[in-house]
Design an enzyme around this catalytic site. Structure first.
Site, mmCIF file in Angstrom:
data_model
loop_
_atom_site.group_PDB
_atom_site.id
_atom_site.type_symbol
_atom_site.label_atom_id
_atom_site.label_comp_id
_atom_site.label_asym_id
_atom_site.label_seq_id
_atom_site.Cartn_x
_atom_site.Cartn_y
_atom_site.Cartn_z
ATOM 1 N N ARG A 46 -3.644 14.106 11.816
ATOM 2 C CA ARG A 46 -3.803 13.608 13.146
ATOM 3 C C ARG A 46 -2.850 14.636 14.128
ATOM 4 O O ARG A 46 -1.789 15.033 13.506
ATOM 5 C CB ARG A 46 -2.849 12.226 13.104
ATOM 6 N N HIS B 193 -0.230 12.797 23.998
ATOM 7 C CA HIS B 193 1.072 12.708 23.306
ATOM 8 C C HIS B 193 2.011 13.356 24.046
ATOM 9 O O HIS B 193 2.830 14.321 23.786
ATOM 10 C CB HIS B 193 0.756 13.424 21.943
ATOM 11 N N GLU C 8 2.010 5.961 21.776
ATOM 12 C CA GLU C 8 3.010 5.191 22.038
ATOM 13 C C GLU C 8 3.189 4.731 23.470
ATOM 14 O O GLU C 8 4.021 5.223 24.072
ATOM 15 C CB GLU C 8 4.211 5.815 21.551
ATOM 16 N N ASN D 94 2.776 3.104 15.283
ATOM 17 C CA ASN D 94 3.749 3.943 14.822
ATOM 18 C C ASN D 94 5.167 2.839 14.369
ATOM 19 O O ASN D 94 5.343 2.325 15.411
ATOM 20 C CB ASN D 94 4.387 4.881 16.020
ATOM 21 N N TYR E 102 9.017 2.887 12.160
ATOM 22 C CA TYR E 102 9.897 3.444 11.511
ATOM 23 C C TYR E 102 11.147 2.707 10.851
ATOM 24 O O TYR E 102 11.585 2.858 9.748
ATOM 25 C CB TYR E 102 10.641 4.603 12.354
ATOM 26 N N GLU F 255 2.053 6.782 12.332
ATOM 27 C CA GLU F 255 3.518 7.642 12.442
ATOM 28 C C GLU F 255 4.239 6.716 11.402
ATOM 29 O O GLU F 255 4.430 5.564 11.664
ATOM 30 C CB GLU F 255 3.959 8.015 13.596
#
Length: 511
Positions: A102, A146, A192, A333, A335, A401
């Site tokens: 990606r 991005h 995002e 994404n 985390y 991500e």
């Protein structure tokens, strides 16, 4: 011990360490996933390419951000120099066993003036990179934007603050589809979108650093009370326009897919109280529903419209129709998870921004976390996927991500990152077994790259990039060894990975 955080500090959380404190479960392998499930890793243009001033590339808002007086993290002029080292990096991807890579296309490299003429050198670079990937059996998954909107468009009309962005973004996408769509079948319009807006137009902590007091910091102009809603509106319309273009002009022959990327932090109620449960739901409505409701149903969540009032724009009937269903997949994404506490006092403020409209506060406990770090919860990704399944009908999802932050100069023996990946990929498998329509998973990041929040100070890579040498050598970390073994269908304990890495690295792992 607990730390109480305003939701306005959410973006800052991405800058902390995410070290695991519990041993992740083992006992699964790649063969447990669907045969067509895609595993990869990723980067983005400004963060990895370098060559910022070469071959006709013009500045982006990311370039401008890294040159602002309040930024101390260096810049991406060189980054990891993938512009010159792409062949070497693709070979590392082959060695690792990636199905897919990606990456993003730099709009100011391909179309330096934001609109109009295509830069021949930029076109040549992306054709070369894509061909190199395809020739080695690696799927290119491309993000169009991005964090690096051409600065010329920001200067000309304010970028996403103006409806002109719909036309220019669509024209740029048209060039990409035309030139690369015969080899690229997975396209993401914006990375995002929610973080880009919250950080860039409310808090002023990320490009293009627009905000207003008392909500933001070091504002470069802006209005935190209205601009986040305006930018989201124009971004959604641009995305829908691009998807419409692709479906009408390219999809029948190229057979590709177009999606939209959102950051999800998985808000968890701090307590079982009705107030905190509602606050967590509200946080999801504002953070995820802000985009998913228009993409699914053609309009914003009612709670957002009622709270923001006239500050949130309205869609016409034609716009609503264009938006509804304008995606082939959703990219997320993720985390870490955070706890949420009801914060009704923010609604009593005379002046409110997008963040205070949520009326929610983040509570994060540091109990048991390593010094300077944050514990991670692998079940958080499962909950995110379950939320999309229950609320939005289980759309196709790519996790684009997921990864762990460490200090840039920390040990290449990144056992905590191995444990992190073990835990989250195991959680992903559980979600799929529970019916999630997840189609792919990408670690962030393939290489150590120039990070959005702290430049070269942090590391997410599977490969360490040594910035102390002009040729920027790459060294595989322990996490690369584990991920590579996993991708090749093997499953061995963490201590076995350490032993294998030490025996094959000629001392590199004592760094």
């Amino acid at each position: 011990m607990a730390i109480v955080l305003s939701l306005s500090l959410l973006v800052l959380l991405l800058n902390f360490d995410l070290r695991e404190i519990a041993v992740a479960a083992e006992g699964y392998s790649r063969h447990d996933f669907p045969a067509d499930f895609v595993f990869g890793s990723g980067t983005s243009a400004y963060q990895v390419e370098g060559a910022a001033n070469e071959d006709g590339r013009m500045p982006s808002i990311f370039d401008t951000f890294t040159r602002s007086e309040n930024w101390q993290g260096g810049n991406g002029d060189v980054a990891s120099d993938e512009y010159h080292k792409y062949k070497e990096d693709v070979q590392l991807m082959v060695d690792t066993g990636l199905d897919a890579y990606r990456f993003s296309i730099s709009w100011p490299r391909l179309i330096p003036n934001g609109s109009g003429s295509v830069n021949r050198k930029g076109l040549e670079y992306y054709n070369n990179l894509i061909n190199e990937l395809v020739n080695h059996g690696i799927q290119p998954h491309v993000t169009l934007l991005h964090s690096d909107l051409p600065q010329v468009l920001e200067d000309k009309y304010g970028g996403f603050l103006d409806r002109q962005i719909v036309e220019d973004f669509t024209a740029y996408a048209d060039v990409c589809f035309k030139e690369f769509g015969d080899r690229v079948s997975h396209w993401t319009t914006v990375n995002e979108g929610n973080i880009f807006i919250m950080g860039g137009y409310d808090l002023g902590q990320t490009p293009p650093q627009r905000c207003s007091a008392p909500f933001g910091f070091n504002c470069q102009g802006g209005n935190s009370t209205t601009e986040p809603y305006i930018v989201a509106h124009n971004m959604l319309l641009a995305h829908a326009s691009i998807v419409s273009l692709y479906k009408k002009k390219y999809q029948a022959t190229q057979h590709g897919l177009v999606g939209f990327n959102l950051y999800s932090f998985n808000p968890v109620p701090l307590t079982n109280s009705t107030e905190d449960v509602m606050a967590a739901r509200r946080a999801n409505d504002f953070f995820i529903g802000w985009f998913m409701d228009p993409l699914m149903y053609g309009d914003y969540p009612e709670i957002m419209k009622n709270t923001a009032g006239k500050r949130i724009p309205s869609f016409t009937k034609d716009e609503s129709k264009l938006l509804k269903g304008s995606f082939d997949f959703i990219a997320i994404n993720h985390y870490f998870s955070v706890h949420v506490k009801d914060n009704p006092s923010s609604l009593k403020m005379e002046l409110r921004d997008y963040v205070s409209d949520m009326a929610a506060a983040m509570i994060f406990s540091t109990d048991g976390a390593p010094p300077g770090g944050l514990p991670f919860m692998p079940w958080g990704l499962q909950e995110v996927l379950e939320y999309f399944k229950q609320v939005y009908g289980n759309p196709p999802i790519y996790i684009q991500e997921n990864g762990q932050r460490t200090d840039r100069n920390s040990s290449i023996n990144d056992t905590s990152r191995v444990e992190y990946l073990q835990g989250f990929i195991g959680g992903l498998l559980d979600a799929i077994r529970n019916g999630s329509n997840a189609r792919g998973y990408f670690t962030w990041s393939f290489l150590d790259v120039f990070e959005l929040l702290d430049g070269n100070a942090s590391s997410f890579g599977l490969y360490f990039v040594d910035l102390n040498y002009p040729n920027l050598p790459r060294y595989p970390k322990l996490s690369q060894h584990w991920y590579s073994k996993f991708l090749k269908g093997k499953s061995i304990p963490l201590d076995g990975i350490v032993e294998a890495a030490n025996s094959s690295s000629s001392g590199l792992y004592s760094r």
